[in-house]
Write an enzyme that holds these catalytic residues in place. Structure first.
Site, PDB file in Angstrom:
ATOM      1  N   GLY A 138       0.822  -1.202   0.000  1.00  0.00           N
ATOM      2  CA  GLY A 138       0.000   0.000   0.000  1.00  0.00           C
ATOM      3  C   GLY A 138       0.858   1.254   0.000  1.00  0.00           C
TER       4      GLY A 138
ATOM      5  N   ASN B  75       5.331  -6.349   5.251  1.00  0.00           N
ATOM      6  CA  ASN B  75       5.516  -7.776   5.540  1.00  0.00           C
ATOM      7  C   ASN B  75       5.683  -8.603   4.277  1.00  0.00           C
ATOM      8  OD1 ASN B  75       3.340  -6.305   7.064  1.00  0.00           O
ATOM      9  ND2 ASN B  75       3.808  -7.837   8.622  1.00  0.00           N
TER      10      ASN B  75
ATOM     11  N   ILE C  34       1.549   1.470   6.839  1.00  0.00           N
ATOM     12  CA  ILE C  34       0.720   2.256   7.750  1.00  0.00           C
ATOM     13  C   ILE C  34       0.200   1.378   8.887  1.00  0.00           C
ATOM     14  CG2 ILE C  34       0.069   3.971   6.048  1.00  0.00           C
ATOM     15  CD1 ILE C  34      -2.549   1.465   6.948  1.00  0.00           C
ATOM     16  N   ASP C  35       0.172   0.056   8.674  1.00  0.00           N
ATOM     17  CA  ASP C  35      -0.317  -0.866   9.704  1.00  0.00           C
ATOM     18  C   ASP C  35       0.581  -0.882  10.936  1.00  0.00           C
ATOM     19  OD1 ASP C  35      -2.271  -1.583   7.857  1.00  0.00           O
ATOM     20  OD2 ASP C  35      -1.121  -3.281   7.119  1.00  0.00           O
TER      21      ASP C  35
ATOM     22  N   GLY D 291      -5.785  -1.146   8.831  1.00  0.00           N
ATOM     23  CA  GLY D 291      -4.872  -1.673   9.835  1.00  0.00           C
ATOM     24  C   GLY D 291      -4.749  -3.181   9.870  1.00  0.00           C
TER      25      GLY D 291
ATOM     26  N   GLU E 145     -11.321  -2.377   9.913  1.00  0.00           N
ATOM     27  CA  GLU E 145     -11.929  -2.955   8.715  1.00  0.00           C
ATOM     28  C   GLU E 145     -12.015  -4.478   8.787  1.00  0.00           C
ATOM     29  OE1 GLU E 145      -9.438  -1.849   5.436  1.00  0.00           O
ATOM     30  OE2 GLU E 145      -7.629  -2.740   6.315  1.00  0.00           O
TER      31      GLU E 145
ATOM     32  N   ARG F 235      -4.124   7.154   4.382  1.00  0.00           N
ATOM     33  CA  ARG F 235      -2.710   6.770   4.381  1.00  0.00           C
ATOM     34  C   ARG F 235      -1.851   7.651   3.485  1.00  0.00           C
ATOM     35  NH1 ARG F 235      -3.618   1.108   1.063  1.00  0.00           N
ATOM     36  NH2 ARG F 235      -3.314   1.949  -1.038  1.00  0.00           N
TER      37      ARG F 235
END
Length: 405
Positions: free
Chosen positions: A14, A109, A138-139, A185, A242, A297
């Protein structure tokens, strides 16, 4: 590195408000190092490598790069393509053809898994290839690093947006007393927690945060919590991730996955519309929901200056690691102190990051399970940069008509 080979850079996952800052950090540090014959960008991550879709980053004017660094989203484009054995071999052949001896992947990741797969295959084949990952998500759920570039900016946006949504709900409580804010997230509560950072008192929004780590027992339990908060405050702003599930792991937005990405992550319907309908039907309270989505984001006007600077420095650190001969590592951010806030940049093995998620720690969640702790505030507030602008409420000074007699 011995001979001056080429450096290839790509972005994946993302996009964020500051991912281009990392890209420019890589390019400018690579130029200054003098260690690379050429600096190449692959469009849309590893897909660009496989398609041989490259751009000359080393030839970009410095003034243009400075503007790119302040531009949100991903200048090279991103991908979620997962390498197979066949495409890994093809990627290595293409990298050798273009004399690429160093590869910097900017991502999270899944990008760490791609980078590790590529590095491991190159090592087995005896192909000289250094691989370094610049963290981006952003997570904020990458292991082995204090935090991730991209998180401070979404945290700042959501803290401000939630505070403003709270004031809107307070003003319109007679019409729509319940507001749900659905946030991104994935499976960790870092983003949801950030919505409380502009909160001054417990009366301020958000009144409830439903962390992935603290799911409601059931839909009925969720509704009971909403009703209780309404009785206490007269209005409710509740944050829902979400991916909100109940205690049995059932997605509250619907149990049929709409899409499964190449890395095996299922995407279920967002829960906010379903939950808002349940609140209106079962509690007889009118409810609205906000689902700001990807704008959160990459909203550059709310980007954290701390986040932007650290993203750039993480990109530059990747080049420093390559020049030291490092490979199969990710740049890490290590916190030195909270006050004054200070971090240093290091490196951690890709094997410690790939395919792993870091949940929000218990000590960052308030005792009630629906708020954040002081420890989280100490951790997160330095990342969002400048103090939030102060707001004020009118004093409760009733007007009394003066007698004229």
């Amino acid at each position: 590195m011995g001979s001056r080979q080429n450096l290839l850079v790509a972005q994946a996952g993302g996009a964020t408000a500051v991912i281009n800052s990392s890209l420019v950090g890589v390019v400018e540090a690579a130029r200054e190092s003098g260690r690379f014959q050429a600096i190449i960008g692959a469009r849309r991550g590893i897909e660009g490598v496989l398609r041989q879709d490259f751009v000359d980053l080393g030839a970009q004017p410095r003034e243009l790069l400075q503007r790119v660094a302040r531009t949100p989203s991903a200048a090279l484009g991103v991908t979620r393509l997962r390498l197979s054995s066949e495409t890994t071999q093809l990627a290595l052949e293409i990298l050798a053809r273009y004399e690429v001896g160093a590869f910097v992947y900017i991502g999270g990741n899944d990008s760490a898994e791609t980078a590790l797969r590529l590095a491991s295959a190159a090592r087995r084949a005896g192909q000289p290839l250094q691989v370094v990952v610049v963290p981006k998500t952003i997570d904020n759920d990458l292991t082995a690093t204090d935090h991730c570039p991209g998180y401070g900016s979404i945290a700042r946006f959501l803290a401000l947006a939630t505070r403003d949504a709270g004031l809107d709900t307070e003003a319109t409580a007679g019409l729509y007393p319940v507001k749900l804010i659905e946030v991104m997230g994935r499976n960790a509560g870092w983003v949801a927690a950030s919505t409380a950072l502009a909160q001054v008192t417990s009366e301020d929004a958000p009144h409830l945060i439903f962390f992935p780590e603290r799911p409601p027992a059931s839909l009925d339990a969720f509704l009971e919590e909403i009703a209780s908060a309404y009785d206490r405050f007269g209005q409710v702003v509740a944050v829902v991730p979400e991916t909100l599930r109940d205690a049995q792991g059932r997605p509250l937005g619907g149990e049929q996955a709409q899409w499964v990405d190449p890395f095996g992550h299922p995407y279920y319907p967002g829960p906010a519309p379903v939950l808002a309908q349940a609140i209106e039907r079962r509690l007889r309270l009118r409810a609205r929901y906000d689902k700001p989505g990807t704008i959160t984001r990459m909203f550059m006007s709310c980007a954290s200056p701390v986040d932007w600077r650290e993203a750039y420095e993480a990109g530059a650190k990747a080049v420093a690691l390559l020049c030291e001969g490092a490979s199969d590592v990710m740049v890490s951010l290590e916190r030195v102190s909270d006050e004054p806030y200070e971090v240093r940049f290091g490196a951690v093995p890709l094997a410690a990051v790939a395919n792993r998620e870091r949940a929000l720690p218990d000590e960052f969640i308030g005792p009630d399970g629906r708020s954040v702790s002081a420890a989280f505030r100490r951790y997160a507030l330095p990342l969002v940069g400048d103090p939030f602008p102060p707001y004020a409420r009118l004093q409760d000074l009733p007007f009394r008509r003066q007698s004229t007699t």
